[in-house]
Design a protein around this motif. Structure first.
Motif, PDB file in Angstrom:
ATOM      1  N   MET A  11       0.835  -1.207   0.000  1.00  0.00           N
ATOM      2  CA  MET A  11       0.000   0.000   0.000  1.00  0.00           C
ATOM      3  C   MET A  11       0.866   1.252   0.000  1.00  0.00           C
ATOM      4  O   MET A  11       0.532   2.241  -0.661  1.00  0.00           O
ATOM      5  CB  MET A  11      -0.947  -0.006   1.204  1.00  0.00           C
ATOM      6  CG  MET A  11      -2.081  -0.990   1.064  1.00  0.00           C
ATOM      7  SD  MET A  11      -3.143  -1.163   2.521  1.00  0.00           S
ATOM      8  CE  MET A  11      -3.506   0.508   2.953  1.00  0.00           C
ATOM      9  N   ALA A  12       1.965   1.223   0.708  1.00  0.00           N
ATOM     10  CA  ALA A  12       2.871   2.370   0.734  1.00  0.00           C
ATOM     11  C   ALA A  12       3.464   2.624  -0.651  1.00  0.00           C
ATOM     12  O   ALA A  12       3.530   3.763  -1.112  1.00  0.00           O
ATOM     13  CB  ALA A  12       3.979   2.141   1.755  1.00  0.00           C
ATOM     14  N   VAL A  13       3.873   1.559  -1.324  1.00  0.00           N
ATOM     15  CA  VAL A  13       4.445   1.691  -2.671  1.00  0.00           C
ATOM     16  C   VAL A  13       3.393   2.234  -3.636  1.00  0.00           C
ATOM     17  O   VAL A  13       3.670   3.145  -4.424  1.00  0.00           O
ATOM     18  CB  VAL A  13       5.011   0.341  -3.161  1.00  0.00           C
ATOM     19  CG1 VAL A  13       5.362   0.401  -4.636  1.00  0.00           C
ATOM     20  CG2 VAL A  13       6.228  -0.047  -2.338  1.00  0.00           C
ATOM     21  N   VAL A  46     -13.955   9.513   2.155  1.00  0.00           N
ATOM     22  CA  VAL A  46     -13.222   8.492   2.918  1.00  0.00           C
ATOM     23  C   VAL A  46     -13.318   8.774   4.420  1.00  0.00           C
ATOM     24  O   VAL A  46     -13.549   7.853   5.224  1.00  0.00           O
ATOM     25  CB  VAL A  46     -11.751   8.417   2.444  1.00  0.00           C
ATOM     26  CG1 VAL A  46     -10.913   7.575   3.400  1.00  0.00           C
ATOM     27  CG2 VAL A  46     -11.683   7.850   1.036  1.00  0.00           C
ATOM     28  N   GLN A  47     -13.171  10.021   4.807  1.00  0.00           N
ATOM     29  CA  GLN A  47     -13.259  10.355   6.230  1.00  0.00           C
ATOM     30  C   GLN A  47     -14.667  10.121   6.776  1.00  0.00           C
ATOM     31  O   GLN A  47     -14.825   9.645   7.899  1.00  0.00           O
ATOM     32  CB  GLN A  47     -12.816  11.791   6.468  1.00  0.00           C
ATOM     33  CG  GLN A  47     -11.332  11.982   6.309  1.00  0.00           C
ATOM     34  CD  GLN A  47     -10.889  13.425   6.451  1.00  0.00           C
ATOM     35  OE1 GLN A  47     -11.693  14.350   6.390  1.00  0.00           O
ATOM     36  NE2 GLN A  47      -9.600  13.630   6.641  1.00  0.00           N
ATOM     37  N   ALA A  48     -15.676  10.454   5.993  1.00  0.00           N
ATOM     38  CA  ALA A  48     -17.057  10.219   6.424  1.00  0.00           C
ATOM     39  C   ALA A  48     -17.311   8.721   6.598  1.00  0.00           C
ATOM     40  O   ALA A  48     -17.935   8.303   7.584  1.00  0.00           O
ATOM     41  CB  ALA A  48     -18.031  10.812   5.411  1.00  0.00           C
ATOM     42  N   ALA A  49     -16.838   7.929   5.664  1.00  0.00           N
ATOM     43  CA  ALA A  49     -17.009   6.478   5.763  1.00  0.00           C
ATOM     44  C   ALA A  49     -16.305   5.938   7.005  1.00  0.00           C
ATOM     45  O   ALA A  49     -16.854   5.085   7.714  1.00  0.00           O
ATOM     46  CB  ALA A  49     -16.472   5.801   4.502  1.00  0.00           C
ATOM     47  N   GLU A  50     -15.120   6.432   7.279  1.00  0.00           N
ATOM     48  CA  GLU A  50     -14.375   5.992   8.467  1.00  0.00           C
ATOM     49  C   GLU A  50     -15.139   6.350   9.737  1.00  0.00           C
ATOM     50  O   GLU A  50     -15.226   5.546  10.663  1.00  0.00           O
ATOM     51  CB  GLU A  50     -12.987   6.629   8.481  1.00  0.00           C
ATOM     52  CG  GLU A  50     -12.138   6.226   9.659  1.00  0.00           C
ATOM     53  CD  GLU A  50     -11.767   4.742   9.677  1.00  0.00           C
ATOM     54  OE1 GLU A  50     -11.653   4.177  10.778  1.00  0.00           O
ATOM     55  OE2 GLU A  50     -11.592   4.155   8.597  1.00  0.00           O
ATOM     56  N   PHE A  53     -18.444   3.950   9.946  1.00  0.00           N
ATOM     57  CA  PHE A  53     -18.331   2.502  10.051  1.00  0.00           C
ATOM     58  C   PHE A  53     -17.212   2.020  10.961  1.00  0.00           C
ATOM     59  O   PHE A  53     -17.221   0.880  11.388  1.00  0.00           O
ATOM     60  CB  PHE A  53     -18.172   1.878   8.663  1.00  0.00           C
ATOM     61  CG  PHE A  53     -19.377   2.105   7.788  1.00  0.00           C
ATOM     62  CD1 PHE A  53     -20.543   1.397   7.987  1.00  0.00           C
ATOM     63  CD2 PHE A  53     -19.342   3.058   6.783  1.00  0.00           C
ATOM     64  CE1 PHE A  53     -21.657   1.610   7.191  1.00  0.00           C
ATOM     65  CE2 PHE A  53     -20.452   3.286   5.982  1.00  0.00           C
ATOM     66  CZ  PHE A  53     -21.610   2.566   6.187  1.00  0.00           C
ATOM     67  N   GLY A  54     -16.218   2.844  11.239  1.00  0.00           N
ATOM     68  CA  GLY A  54     -15.135   2.449  12.128  1.00  0.00           C
ATOM     69  C   GLY A  54     -14.210   1.403  11.523  1.00  0.00           C
ATOM     70  O   GLY A  54     -14.275   1.102  10.335  1.00  0.00           O
ATOM     71  N   PRO A  55     -13.355   0.806  12.358  1.00  0.00           N
ATOM     72  CA  PRO A  55     -12.354  -0.148  11.860  1.00  0.00           C
ATOM     73  C   PRO A  55     -12.970  -1.489  11.446  1.00  0.00           C
ATOM     74  O   PRO A  55     -14.076  -1.836  11.841  1.00  0.00           O
ATOM     75  CB  PRO A  55     -11.422  -0.323  13.066  1.00  0.00           C
ATOM     76  CG  PRO A  55     -12.251   0.019  14.248  1.00  0.00           C
ATOM     77  CD  PRO A  55     -13.250   1.038  13.782  1.00  0.00           C
ATOM     78  N   LYS A  91      -3.447   7.233   3.578  1.00  0.00           N
ATOM     79  CA  LYS A  91      -3.051   8.471   4.249  1.00  0.00           C
ATOM     80  C   LYS A  91      -3.792   8.620   5.579  1.00  0.00           C
ATOM     81  O   LYS A  91      -3.197   8.989   6.591  1.00  0.00           O
ATOM     82  CB  LYS A  91      -3.359   9.653   3.329  1.00  0.00           C
ATOM     83  CG  LYS A  91      -2.866  10.977   3.806  1.00  0.00           C
ATOM     84  CD  LYS A  91      -3.155  12.025   2.729  1.00  0.00           C
ATOM     85  CE  LYS A  91      -2.741  13.401   3.155  1.00  0.00           C
ATOM     86  NZ  LYS A  91      -3.063  14.416   2.152  1.00  0.00           N
ATOM     87  N   LEU A  92      -5.081   8.298   5.586  1.00  0.00           N
ATOM     88  CA  LEU A  92      -5.877   8.374   6.814  1.00  0.00           C
ATOM     89  C   LEU A  92      -5.379   7.370   7.826  1.00  0.00           C
ATOM     90  O   LEU A  92      -5.252   7.682   9.012  1.00  0.00           O
ATOM     91  CB  LEU A  92      -7.347   8.130   6.491  1.00  0.00           C
ATOM     92  CG  LEU A  92      -8.331   8.236   7.639  1.00  0.00           C
ATOM     93  CD1 LEU A  92      -8.347   9.648   8.210  1.00  0.00           C
ATOM     94  CD2 LEU A  92      -9.719   7.844   7.186  1.00  0.00           C
ATOM     95  N   ASP A  93      -5.046   6.151   7.385  1.00  0.00           N
ATOM     96  CA  ASP A  93      -4.508   5.128   8.285  1.00  0.00           C
ATOM     97  C   ASP A  93      -3.197   5.572   8.918  1.00  0.00           C
ATOM     98  O   ASP A  93      -2.985   5.370  10.114  1.00  0.00           O
ATOM     99  CB  ASP A  93      -4.312   3.801   7.549  1.00  0.00           C
ATOM    100  CG  ASP A  93      -5.609   3.097   7.236  1.00  0.00           C
ATOM    101  OD1 ASP A  93      -6.648   3.468   7.793  1.00  0.00           O
ATOM    102  OD2 ASP A  93      -5.577   2.163   6.401  1.00  0.00           O
ATOM    103  N   GLU A  94      -2.332   6.177   8.114  1.00  0.00           N
ATOM    104  CA  GLU A  94      -1.054   6.678   8.633  1.00  0.00           C
ATOM    105  C   GLU A  94      -1.275   7.742   9.700  1.00  0.00           C
ATOM    106  O   GLU A  94      -0.650   7.740  10.750  1.00  0.00           O
ATOM    107  CB  GLU A  94      -0.220   7.290   7.513  1.00  0.00           C
ATOM    108  CG  GLU A  94       0.629   6.314   6.769  1.00  0.00           C
ATOM    109  CD  GLU A  94       1.585   7.030   5.818  1.00  0.00           C
ATOM    110  OE1 GLU A  94       1.301   8.174   5.394  1.00  0.00           O
ATOM    111  OE2 GLU A  94       2.627   6.453   5.527  1.00  0.00           O
TER     112      GLU A  94
END
Length: 100
Positions: A11-13, A46-50, A53-55, A91-94
């Motif tokens: 994912m980073a690559v 993406v932020q709204a979905a996070e 729904f959470g992890p 990016k959000l996960d980081e």
């Protein structure tokens, strides 16, 4: 074998490739203003979905983000848009990992 570490590195690559090559190409193609709007829409979706729904609910979150973007007129069948969603998730996960 730790598949989580391999997936995280992959994912980073992918994120680096998208940031280095795809985003500049898109800016040139559709204009900086439209690109900035698209990036903002993807980030909000993406932020709204996070938040909702959470992890551990990746499929639900992606489906929700894609639906939000579709409602805004974004062509979600475009592989570049899909890559932008994935890059924003990374990016959000980081950001969340750094906060912990």
């Amino acid at each position: 074998m730790d598949w989580t570490l391999i997936l995280y590195c992959l994912m980073a690559v992918v994120s680096i490739v998208i940031t280095t090559f795809v985003v500049p190409w898109l800016r040139e193609k559709i204009g900086a203003e439209q690109m900035a709007k698209l990036e903002e829409l993807v980030q909000v979706a993406v932020q709204a979905a996070e938040q909702l729904f959470g992890p551990k609910t990746g499929a639900q979150k992606k489906s929700y983000a894609v639906e939000l973007l579709s409602q805004q007129g974004v062509d979600t069948t475009d592989p570049v848009v899909d890559a932008m969603i994935e890059a924003q998730v990374y990016k959000l996960d980081e950001t969340m990992e750094k906060a912990e």
